[in-house]
Design an enzyme around this catalytic site. Structure first.
Site, PDB file in Angstrom:
ATOM      1  N   ASN A  96       0.814  -1.202   0.000  1.00  0.00           N
ATOM      2  CA  ASN A  96       0.000   0.000   0.000  1.00  0.00           C
ATOM      3  C   ASN A  96       0.855   1.263   0.000  1.00  0.00           C
ATOM      4  OD1 ASN A  96      -1.945   1.945   0.356  1.00  0.00           O
ATOM      5  ND2 ASN A  96      -3.094   0.809   1.880  1.00  0.00           N
ATOM      6  N   ASP A  97       1.498   1.537   1.113  1.00  0.00           N
ATOM      7  CA  ASP A  97       2.253   2.791   1.206  1.00  0.00           C
ATOM      8  C   ASP A  97       3.373   2.887   0.175  1.00  0.00           C
ATOM      9  OD1 ASP A  97       0.680   3.583   3.302  1.00  0.00           O
ATOM     10  OD2 ASP A  97       1.988   2.691   4.808  1.00  0.00           O
ATOM     11  N   VAL A  98       3.959   1.740  -0.187  1.00  0.00           N
ATOM     12  CA  VAL A  98       5.104   1.776  -1.105  1.00  0.00           C
ATOM     13  C   VAL A  98       4.699   2.041  -2.549  1.00  0.00           C
ATOM     14  CG1 VAL A  98       6.515   0.296   0.350  1.00  0.00           C
ATOM     15  CG2 VAL A  98       5.101  -0.732  -1.421  1.00  0.00           C
ATOM     16  N   SER A 101       0.763   3.135   7.411  1.00  0.00           N
ATOM     17  CA  SER A 101       0.952   4.526   7.809  1.00  0.00           C
ATOM     18  C   SER A 101      -0.378   5.191   8.103  1.00  0.00           C
ATOM     19  CB  SER A 101       1.667   5.290   6.702  1.00  0.00           C
ATOM     20  OG  SER A 101       0.801   5.424   5.603  1.00  0.00           O
TER      21      SER A 101
END
Lengths: 100, 481
Positions: free
Chosen positions: B401-403, B442
Site C-alpha cells: 500500500n504505502d510503497v 501509515s
C-alpha cells in the site's frame, strides 16, 4: 599494559572493524544479516559462562548465571538456525521439495 | 605466559577472525549461507576458549557444570525448537525476541557481578570507577534492549497497538523523566557503589521504562529500523558485559555487532528516506496525519471481478507484481508463484518489484518469494524496475500500500512525501488486490486507488490468487505445471 587500556584499544579497533565490514548490502540480505548479527550478539554466553565458573559456591550467582546463559543461548542457537533457514531458501535447488 | 594461556589466546584470535569473516560474508548473496555457519563455528570456538582457560586455571566445579548444563538445556532446546517452528512470515518478530533475550543476558550478568562481586577477580579491579561504569552501561543498555525488543515484537504480532496518547508531545516528558531517573541512579552507583542494590534496581526499572517509552510510539512501518537499532544496542550491551567480566573477545565481538548494526540501521533508513531521529522521535507516521487528512475521501474507486482481471492478464505481454505485507499475512506466496508460472508458460514476461521496505523488514519479500521458488533474477529492485513501468501492461499490487502511494511524489503536504515509491501508476492497468478499503500501515489515504487506470479486486490475497489461477486455466493458460 593493564586491562583497561588494552580493552579500550580492543573496543576501538573492534568498532572500526564493524563499521568497515559491511559496506554495500543488497536488500535481499538485510533480514538475514540482521538476524545473523543478532545471533552473534548472543556472545554474552561467554560472560554468563564466566560468571557460573567463577561463582564458586555462591548459589545466587550460579542461578543468575544459569538463567543468563539460557537467555543468551536461546539468542545464539535460535538466531543461527533461523538465519540458516532463511538463507537456505535462497539456494534454489534445495528448496524444491518444500512448500505447503 | 604459560602454554594454557597461549592456546587460549590462539583460540580467541581464531574466533574473532572467523566472526569477522562471518559478518563480512553475510553481506554477499553467494557466501551468506556458509558465512552464517562460519560465525556459528566461531561461537563454538569462543565457548571452547572460556572452558579451556578455566580448566587450565582454577578448574570448573561439578556444581558449576550442573548449572551450565541446566542453562544449556533450557536455552538451547528452546532456541532450536523456536527457530524451527516459527513461520517465515513472523521472521521480524522472532529476531526481535531473540535480540531481547541477548540484552536480558547482558543485564543479568551485570546484576550478578554488581550484587555478588566475583571472588577470584575482585583484587584485580584496581579501578572501581571502570567496574562501576561498565556495570552501569551494561545494565542500562541491556535493559533498554530487552523491553524495547519485547515491545517491538508485541507490536509486530499485533498484540500491542500504538496508543494515541503516545503520539502526544507529553511522551517526551515521560521519556526524559525516565532518562533522568536512570541517570540519577547511575550516578549514585558510580559515587557510592552498589551497596544494598537499591540504586541498581532503580537503574534497571528506569531504563526498562525508557525502553518501553521510546519504542511504544513508533509506528509499525518504522519497526524494522528500530529492531536493527536494538540489535546494535545488544552488541553494545555485550561489549559492556565484556568489560564487566574482563573478556576481550566479548568486547571485540560486541563492538563489531554494535557498529555493523548501526551501519545496517543507516542503510535501512536511507531506503525509507527517513532520518534516524525522525524515526525515533517523530512518532508514528499515520497518527499525526490522520488528523489533518481525514477530510479527503476516495471518490473514484473502480472495483472489478477476478474474471476481468484474468482476461486483462491474458492479453498482457509484460506483467509486474508488487508484493507487500498483505501477501505475507495471507501466506499466498505459493499460489502467487503458480499464477506467475501460468502466465510465463503463456509467454508473458513476469517480474517482481521489490520495494526496499516492503513487508515489515527489509528483504522480507525476498525471503518470502524465495520460499516459493521464485527465481532470484525476477526480483527487481526499485531503482531498476521504476523505468519499466511505462512499458508494462499490467501491475498486480498484492497487499502493498504505502510503497505504491503516488502522494509520496506529488503531495508535499503528505507525511509520506519524499519516500521513494514504486511508480506503478505509469503502467497501463493496475490491479490492487486488497481485503478492503482500509489504509496502509501509515494510515494514509492512497491516491493510487482513485486513478482511472486502477481497479480494485477485493478479497483475501490467497483466495483471489486461487480464483485467478482457476480463471487463467479456464482461459487455457498454463495448463499443467
Amino acid at each position: 599494559m593493564n586491562f583497561l587500556s588494552e580493552a579500550l584499544w580492543v573496543l576501538l579497533l573492534g568498532s572500526l572493524l564493524g563499521f568497515e565490514l559491511i559496506g554495500k548490502v543488497p536488500p535481499t540480505l538485510h533480514t538475514p544479516l540482521m538476524s545473523g548479527a543478532n545471533a552473534i550478539s548472543g556472545i554474552t554466553i561467554l560472560a554468563a559462562l564466566t560468571l557460573i565458573i567463577k561463582a564458586a559456591d555462591n548459589q545466587a550467582l550460579l542461578i543468575i548465571g544459569s538463567i543468563s546463559l539460557g537467555f543468551a543461548l536461546f539468542n545464539v542457537i535460535g538466531g543461527f538456525l533461523v538465519t540458516d533457514r532463511m538463507l537456505r531458501m535462497f539456494s534454489r535447488k534445495s528448496s524444491k521439495k518444500k512448500g505447503n | 605466559m604459560n602454554v594454557t594461556e597461549i592456546i587460549k589466546y590462539a583460540i580467541d584470535l581464531l574466533a574473532v577472525l572467523l566472526l569477522a569473516l562471518g559478518i563480512k560474508g553475510l553481506s554477499k548473496v553467494r557466501s551468506a549461507k556458509d558465512a552464517n555457519r562460519l560465525a556459528a563455528i566461531a561461537m563454538g570456538f569462543a565457548v571452547l576458549g572460556v572452558l579451556f582457560d578455566s580448566l587450565g586455571g582454577t578448574g570448573i566445579s561439578i556444581n558449576s557444570w550442573l548449572w551450565i548444563l541446566l542453562g544449556v538445556l533450557f536455552g538451547g532446546v528452546l532456541g532450536a525448537v523456536t527457530a524451527q517452528k516459527v513461520p517465515m512470515t513472523s521472521m521480524p518478530e522472532i529476531v526481535a525476541l531473540f535480540n531481547g533475550c541477548g540484552g536480558m543476558s547482558s543485564l543479568l550478568v551485570a546484576i550478578g557481578v554488581a550484587l555478588f562481586p566475583i571472588s577470584g577477580n575482585s583484587t584485580e579491579f584496581n579501578n572501581q570507577l571502570v567496574q562501576g561504569l561498565s556495570i552501569v552501561v551494561s545494565v542500562f543498555v541491556g535493559s533498554i534492549t530487552f523491553t524495547g525488543s519485547i515491545v517491538a515484537m508485541a507490536k509486530l504480532q499485533g498484540w500491542l497497538s500504538t496508543p494515541s496518547w503516545t503520539q502526544n508531545k507529553i511522551r517526551h516528558l515521560f521519556n526524559i523523566s525516565f532518562a533522568v531517573f536512570s541517570l540519577v541512579a547511575a550516578i549514585n552507583i558510580l559515587s557510592i557503589g552498589v551497596g544494598d542494590g537499591i540504586n541498581l534496581w532503580m537503574l534497571v526499572i528506569g531504563s526498562a521504562l525508557l525502553g518501553i517509552g521510546v519504542t511504544l510510539p513508533i509506528g509499525g512501518a518504522d519497526m524494522p529500523v528500530v529492531i536493527s537499532l536494538l540489535n546494535s544496542y545488544s552488541g553494545v550491551a555485550a561489549a559492556a558485559a565484556g568489560f564487566v567480566v574482563r573478556s576481550q573477545l566479548l568486547i571485540v565481538a560486541g563492538a563489531m555487532v554494535g557498529a555493523a548494526g548501526l551501519i545496517l540501521t543507516q542503510v535501512m533508513c536511507k531506503g525509507m528516506n527517513r532520518s534516524l531521529t525522525s524515526v525515533l522521535f517523530g512518532g508514528a507516521l499515520g497518527a499525526s496525519s490522520s488528523l489533518k487528512s481525514s477530510n479527503s475521501e476516495y471518490e473514484n474507486i473502480t472495483s472489478c471481478s477476478v474474471e476481468e482481471c484474468a482476461l486483462t492478464l491474458e492479453a498482457a505481454e509484460r506483467v509486474i507484481i508488487v508484493p507487500g505485507y498483505g501477501l505475507a499475512v495471507a501466506q499466498a506466496q505459493h499460489t502467487l508463484r503458480e499464477v506467475s508460472r501460468a502466465l510465463e508458460n503463456n509467454g508473458i514476461e513476469v517480474n517482481y518489484a521489490i520495494h526496499p521496505v516492503a513487508g515489515r523488514m527489509p528483504g522480507h519479500m525476498n525471503v518470502l518469494l524465495a520460499e516459493a521458488d521464485v527465481p532470484y533474477e525476477q526480483l527487481k529492485e526499485m531503482d531498476v524496475i521504476n523505468q519499466d513501468f511505462p512499458a508494462t501492461d499490467v501491475v498486480l499490487v498484492l497487499g502493498a500500500n504505502d510503497v505504491v502511494n503516488p502522494q509520496a511524489k506529488n503531495d508535499s503536504s503528505s507525511p509520506l512525501y519524499g519516500m521513494p515509491v514504486l511508480d506503478v501508476q505509469e503502467a497501463r492497468t493496475v490491479f490492487v488486490i486488497k481485503r478492503g478499503m482500509s489504509a496502509g500501515y501509515s494510515g494514509i489515504k492512497n491516491d493510487l486507488f482513485d486513478l482511472p487506470n486502477t481497479s480494485m479486486v477485493f478479497g483475501d490475497a490467497k483466495k483471489v490468487l486461487g480464483d485467478l489461477l482457476l480463471e487463467l486455466k479456464e482461459l487455457g493458460l498454463g495448463g499443467k505445471s
